[in-house]
Motif scaffolding. Structure first.
Motif, PDB file in Angstrom:
ATOM      1  N   TRP A 276       0.368  -1.591  -0.193  1.00 41.88           N
ATOM      2  CA  TRP A 276      -0.425  -0.089   0.043  1.00 41.88           C
ATOM      3  C   TRP A 276       0.780   1.776  -0.275  1.00 41.88           C
ATOM      4  O   TRP A 276       0.588   2.075  -0.588  1.00 41.88           O
ATOM      5  CB  TRP A 276      -0.701   0.556   1.480  1.00 41.88           C
ATOM      6  N   ALA A 277       1.959   1.261   1.268  1.00 45.65           N
ATOM      7  CA  ALA A 277       2.956   2.263   1.237  1.00 45.65           C
ATOM      8  C   ALA A 277       3.500   3.165  -0.318  1.00 45.65           C
ATOM      9  O   ALA A 277       3.625   4.105  -1.126  1.00 45.65           O
ATOM     10  CB  ALA A 277       3.478   1.852   1.993  1.00 45.65           C
ATOM     11  N   ARG A 278       3.688   1.628  -0.967  1.00 46.97           N
ATOM     12  CA  ARG A 278       4.750   1.849  -2.814  1.00 46.97           C
ATOM     13  C   ARG A 278       3.628   2.239  -3.159  1.00 46.97           C
ATOM     14  O   ARG A 278       4.107   3.036  -4.267  1.00 46.97           O
ATOM     15  CB  ARG A 278       4.552   0.430  -2.712  1.00 46.97           C
ATOM     16  N   GLU A 279       2.233   1.797  -3.135  1.00 37.74           N
ATOM     17  CA  GLU A 279       1.633   1.649  -4.554  1.00 37.74           C
ATOM     18  C   GLU A 279       1.478   3.524  -4.305  1.00 37.74           C
ATOM     19  O   GLU A 279       1.363   4.271  -5.462  1.00 37.74           O
ATOM     20  CB  GLU A 279       0.410   1.579  -4.481  1.00 37.74           C
ATOM     21  N   LEU A 280       0.872   4.024  -2.929  1.00 38.72           N
ATOM     22  CA  LEU A 280       0.723   5.285  -2.270  1.00 38.72           C
ATOM     23  C   LEU A 280       2.089   6.378  -3.819  1.00 38.72           C
ATOM     24  O   LEU A 280       1.762   7.567  -3.813  1.00 38.72           O
ATOM     25  CB  LEU A 280       0.211   5.461  -0.981  1.00 38.72           C
ATOM     26  N   SER A 281       2.489   6.091  -3.338  1.00 40.82           N
ATOM     27  CA  SER A 281       3.967   6.798  -3.397  1.00 40.82           C
ATOM     28  C   SER A 281       4.187   7.491  -4.288  1.00 40.82           C
ATOM     29  O   SER A 281       4.916   8.138  -5.223  1.00 40.82           O
ATOM     30  CB  SER A 281       5.466   6.358  -2.167  1.00 40.82           C
ATOM     31  N   GLN A 282       4.828   6.085  -5.382  1.00 41.25           N
ATOM     32  CA  GLN A 282       3.997   6.218  -6.527  1.00 41.25           C
ATOM     33  C   GLN A 282       3.741   6.629  -7.239  1.00 41.25           C
ATOM     34  O   GLN A 282       3.770   8.182  -7.828  1.00 41.25           O
ATOM     35  CB  GLN A 282       4.211   4.586  -7.274  1.00 41.25           C
ATOM     36  N   ARG A 283       1.882   7.082  -7.054  1.00 45.42           N
ATOM     37  CA  ARG A 283       1.483   8.172  -7.392  1.00 45.42           C
ATOM     38  C   ARG A 283       1.782   9.059  -6.682  1.00 45.42           C
ATOM     39  O   ARG A 283       1.592  10.174  -8.198  1.00 45.42           O
ATOM     40  CB  ARG A 283      -0.104   8.096  -6.507  1.00 45.42           C
ATOM     41  N   TRP A 284       2.079   9.769  -6.385  1.00 48.52           N
ATOM     42  CA  TRP A 284       2.457  11.154  -5.204  1.00 48.52           C
ATOM     43  C   TRP A 284       4.293  11.226  -6.417  1.00 48.52           C
ATOM     44  O   TRP A 284       4.255  12.758  -6.478  1.00 48.52           O
ATOM     45  CB  TRP A 284       3.396  10.765  -3.825  1.00 48.52           C
ATOM     46  N   ILE A 285       5.126  10.672  -6.701  1.00 44.85           N
ATOM     47  CA  ILE A 285       5.983  10.628  -7.150  1.00 44.85           C
ATOM     48  C   ILE A 285       5.846  10.955  -9.316  1.00 44.85           C
ATOM     49  O   ILE A 285       5.813  12.166  -9.489  1.00 44.85           O
ATOM     50  CB  ILE A 285       6.645   9.444  -7.249  1.00 44.85           C
ATOM     51  N   GLU A 286       4.731  11.007  -9.812  1.00 47.89           N
ATOM     52  CA  GLU A 286       3.960  11.302 -10.746  1.00 47.89           C
ATOM     53  C   GLU A 286       3.338  12.458 -10.818  1.00 47.89           C
ATOM     54  O   GLU A 286       3.619  13.233 -11.350  1.00 47.89           O
ATOM     55  CB  GLU A 286       2.902  10.408 -11.121  1.00 47.89           C
ATOM     56  N   VAL A 287       2.731  12.957  -9.197  1.00 50.69           N
ATOM     57  CA  VAL A 287       2.515  14.623  -9.086  1.00 50.69           C
ATOM     58  C   VAL A 287       3.036  15.885  -9.250  1.00 50.69           C
ATOM     59  O   VAL A 287       3.036  16.217  -9.813  1.00 50.69           O
ATOM     60  CB  VAL A 287       0.894  13.949  -7.982  1.00 50.69           C
ATOM     61  N   LEU A 288       4.362  15.343  -8.314  1.00 51.45           N
ATOM     62  CA  LEU A 288       5.563  15.789  -8.105  1.00 51.45           C
ATOM     63  C   LEU A 288       6.248  16.012  -9.440  1.00 51.45           C
ATOM     64  O   LEU A 288       6.592  16.954  -9.466  1.00 51.45           O
ATOM     65  CB  LEU A 288       6.087  15.362  -6.968  1.00 51.45           C
ATOM     66  N   ASP A 289       6.540  15.354 -10.018  1.00 50.43           N
ATOM     67  CA  ASP A 289       7.407  15.087 -11.490  1.00 50.43           C
ATOM     68  C   ASP A 289       6.998  16.423 -12.945  1.00 50.43           C
ATOM     69  O   ASP A 289       7.306  16.947 -12.733  1.00 50.43           O
ATOM     70  CB  ASP A 289       7.750  13.422 -11.960  1.00 50.43           C
ATOM     71  N   GLU A 290       5.323  16.839 -12.398  1.00 52.21           N
ATOM     72  CA  GLU A 290       4.542  16.483 -12.894  1.00 52.21           C
ATOM     73  C   GLU A 290       4.640  17.948 -12.587  1.00 52.21           C
ATOM     74  O   GLU A 290       4.569  19.164 -13.519  1.00 52.21           O
ATOM     75  CB  GLU A 290       3.174  16.304 -13.679  1.00 52.21           C
ATOM     76  N   ARG A 291       4.626  18.716 -11.861  1.00 54.69           N
ATOM     77  CA  ARG A 291       4.965  20.221 -10.852  1.00 54.69           C
ATOM     78  C   ARG A 291       6.211  21.107 -11.520  1.00 54.69           C
ATOM     79  O   ARG A 291       6.006  22.249 -10.679  1.00 54.69           O
ATOM     80  CB  ARG A 291       3.852  19.934  -9.648  1.00 54.69           C
ATOM     81  N   GLY A 292       7.148  20.214 -12.225  1.00 55.87           N
ATOM     82  CA  GLY A 292       8.299  20.712 -11.939  1.00 55.87           C
ATOM     83  C   GLY A 292       8.852  21.464 -10.622  1.00 55.87           C
ATOM     84  O   GLY A 292       9.463  21.979 -10.782  1.00 55.87           O
ATOM     85  N   TYR A 293       8.923  20.703  -9.442  1.00 52.45           N
ATOM     86  CA  TYR A 293       9.811  21.225  -8.322  1.00 52.45           C
ATOM     87  C   TYR A 293      11.544  20.601  -8.630  1.00 52.45           C
ATOM     88  O   TYR A 293      11.506  20.169  -9.397  1.00 52.45           O
ATOM     89  CB  TYR A 293       9.169  20.441  -7.155  1.00 52.45           C
ATOM     90  N   ASP A 294      12.409  21.958  -7.973  1.00 50.91           N
ATOM     91  CA  ASP A 294      13.604  21.525  -7.906  1.00 50.91           C
ATOM     92  C   ASP A 294      14.356  20.568  -6.985  1.00 50.91           C
ATOM     93  O   ASP A 294      13.409  20.902  -5.928  1.00 50.91           O
ATOM     94  CB  ASP A 294      13.848  23.147  -7.296  1.00 50.91           C
ATOM     95  N   VAL A 295      14.458  19.726  -7.469  1.00 49.01           N
ATOM     96  CA  VAL A 295      14.239  17.849  -6.267  1.00 49.01           C
ATOM     97  C   VAL A 295      15.711  18.253  -6.189  1.00 49.01           C
ATOM     98  O   VAL A 295      16.452  18.257  -7.209  1.00 49.01           O
ATOM     99  CB  VAL A 295      13.922  17.339  -7.247  1.00 49.01           C
ATOM    100  N   VAL A 296      16.382  18.023  -4.905  1.00 47.92           N
ATOM    101  CA  VAL A 296      17.584  18.149  -4.693  1.00 47.92           C
ATOM    102  C   VAL A 296      17.613  16.346  -4.055  1.00 47.92           C
ATOM    103  O   VAL A 296      16.809  15.735  -3.072  1.00 47.92           O
ATOM    104  CB  VAL A 296      18.198  19.240  -3.727  1.00 47.92           C
TER     105      VAL A 296
END
Length: 397
Positions: A276-296
């Motif tokens: 469950w945690a991995r599946e939810l995290s994957q969805r978050w990663i896709e959202v954050l990637d689309e937003r274009g934040y500066d990722v360190v």
């Protein structure tokens, strides 16, 4: 020089205690390089967060009144870069975020969020609940946070400070994405200095001669140690007040004693919860990637480690609890001996003070002054003179 504010708003259990300790202890060095970390005490930014969000916190919130406004005023007056950092800022509502950003004046605000994968954050948050007097079982905690309603105290708090897309939307929606910095925690097994290098790069501290010695950290506990602490909470939280619980249980037992075990099993997730945690995290990663934040770091760090062997803290046996229980008893005996020594020293100082007072009362000069005072107190005019004298002495003091 343009004014900038680096506003670090969370998340909990992402190395924040160490970061804040380094910033607090190196304030003078930072100032020499035009960087302000405004804190007259280690928990100054914590108090500011309580004040901004009007959060109750075991009575500490009474110390926090006005703390955010004082912090913001200091930032507005600073000519260079200012750093604000505390993990519970992550919980702020949109209205509180708007107030916070507006109170920073015309500075260029950069939002910083440090984040760790849910696979490690879920057990870490349960541990934090236990270290703050809770005796909820691990299974109940997991059911609570997985409840879609999210309307419980524990569930609403957990998601307010851990749901990365939501936190970044609340705090960063008014900022351009290049001024929203997401610092990911390195995966397990990475070099211990990598997280600091990521923080340092984000806050512009790379070239500064900072003392990085760790004095304050928030260490994790193993499975039997956390299970023991939860069991202790069941027995003592109804009879030990929060001001006593923090130094005796959270600090002496949890941080200074039980966290030192390096051989006990680390807390993780059962297979179903891990998936469950991995599946939810994957969805978050896709959202954050689309937003274009500066990722360190890397968004892949947020996926979390593979599932390992699960040790259930709710079923720890008496044999498993015995070693940490003996460590806890030893630590409390040592602390009790230390407190007895302090008590005896204070009693000795009090006896010396009483003896000195008795010697002073035995002198001729003292008896003469006492006779004059007694005479004056027996008449209205005398009492008026004494009152005037005492007021005059008070002003001079």
């Amino acid at each position: 020089m343009s004014r900038r504010v680096l506003l670090h708003v969370g998340c909990p259990k992402t190395g924040t205690s160490y970061l804040q300790d380094v910033l607090f202890r190196n304030q003078e060095v930072l100032r020499e390089h035009d960087i302000l970390y405004p804190a007259d005490r280690f928990d100054a930014h914590f108090l500011a967060a309580l004040d901004l969000m009007t959060l109750p916190w075991g009575g500490i919130e009474t110390e926090a009144v006005g703390a955010w406004d004082r912090l913001a005023a200091g930032v507005r007056e600073w000519h260079g870069t200012s750093i604000i950092s505390h993990e519970i800022f992550a919980r702020a509502t949109p209205t509180q975020v708007e107030r916070a950003l507006a109170s920073l004046g015309d500075a260029e605000v950069h939002l910083v969020l440090s984040a760790r994968d849910l696979v490690r954050q879920v057990p870490a948050e349960w541990q934090e609940n236990v270290k703050h007097r809770s005796h909820i079982t691990y299974a109940s905690f997991l059911r609570t946070i997985r409840d879609p309603a999210r309307d419980s105290r524990i569930g609403s708090w957990f998601w307010a400070v851990q749901e990365l897309p939501d936190i970044l939307e609340r705090w960063g929606s008014s900022l351009p994405p290049e001024r929203v910095h997401l610092v990911t925690l390195p995966p397990p097994g990475a070099d211990r200095g990598e997280l600091w290098r990521r923080f340092s790069r984000t806050f512009g501290l790379d070239a500064l001669p900072l003392d990085l010695t760790a004095e304050r950290e928030n260490p994790s506990l193993g499975v039997p140690e956390t299970s023991l602490l939860r069991t202790i909470n069941e027995r003592v939280t109804s009879i030990i007040a929060p001001p006593d619980y923090r130094p005796l249980v959270r600090e002496t037992l949890a941080h200074q004693t039980l966290s030192r075990s390096v051989t006990s099993a680390r807390l993780g997730l059962a297979p179903a919860d891990h998936a469950w945690a991995r599946e939810l995290s994957q969805r978050w990663i896709e959202v954050l990637d689309e937003r274009g934040y500066d990722v360190v770091g890397s968004l892949d760090d947020l996926l979390g480690p593979d599932a390992g062997t699960f040790a259930d803290p709710d079923t720890a046996t008496a044999e498993e609890l015995l070693p940490p229980a003996l460590d806890a008893i030893s630590a409390l005996l040592v602390e009790g001996a230390r407190l007895r020594a302090v008590e005896e020293r204070l009693h000795g100082e009090l006896r010396e003070a009483h003896e000195e007072l008795e010697r002073a009362r035995a002198t001729t000069a003292f008896r003469a002054r006492r006779k004059v005072v007694t005479t004056l107190e027996n008449s209205p005019a005398g009492r008026g003179s004494l009152d005037a004298y005492r007021r005059l002495r008070g002003r001079k003091g």
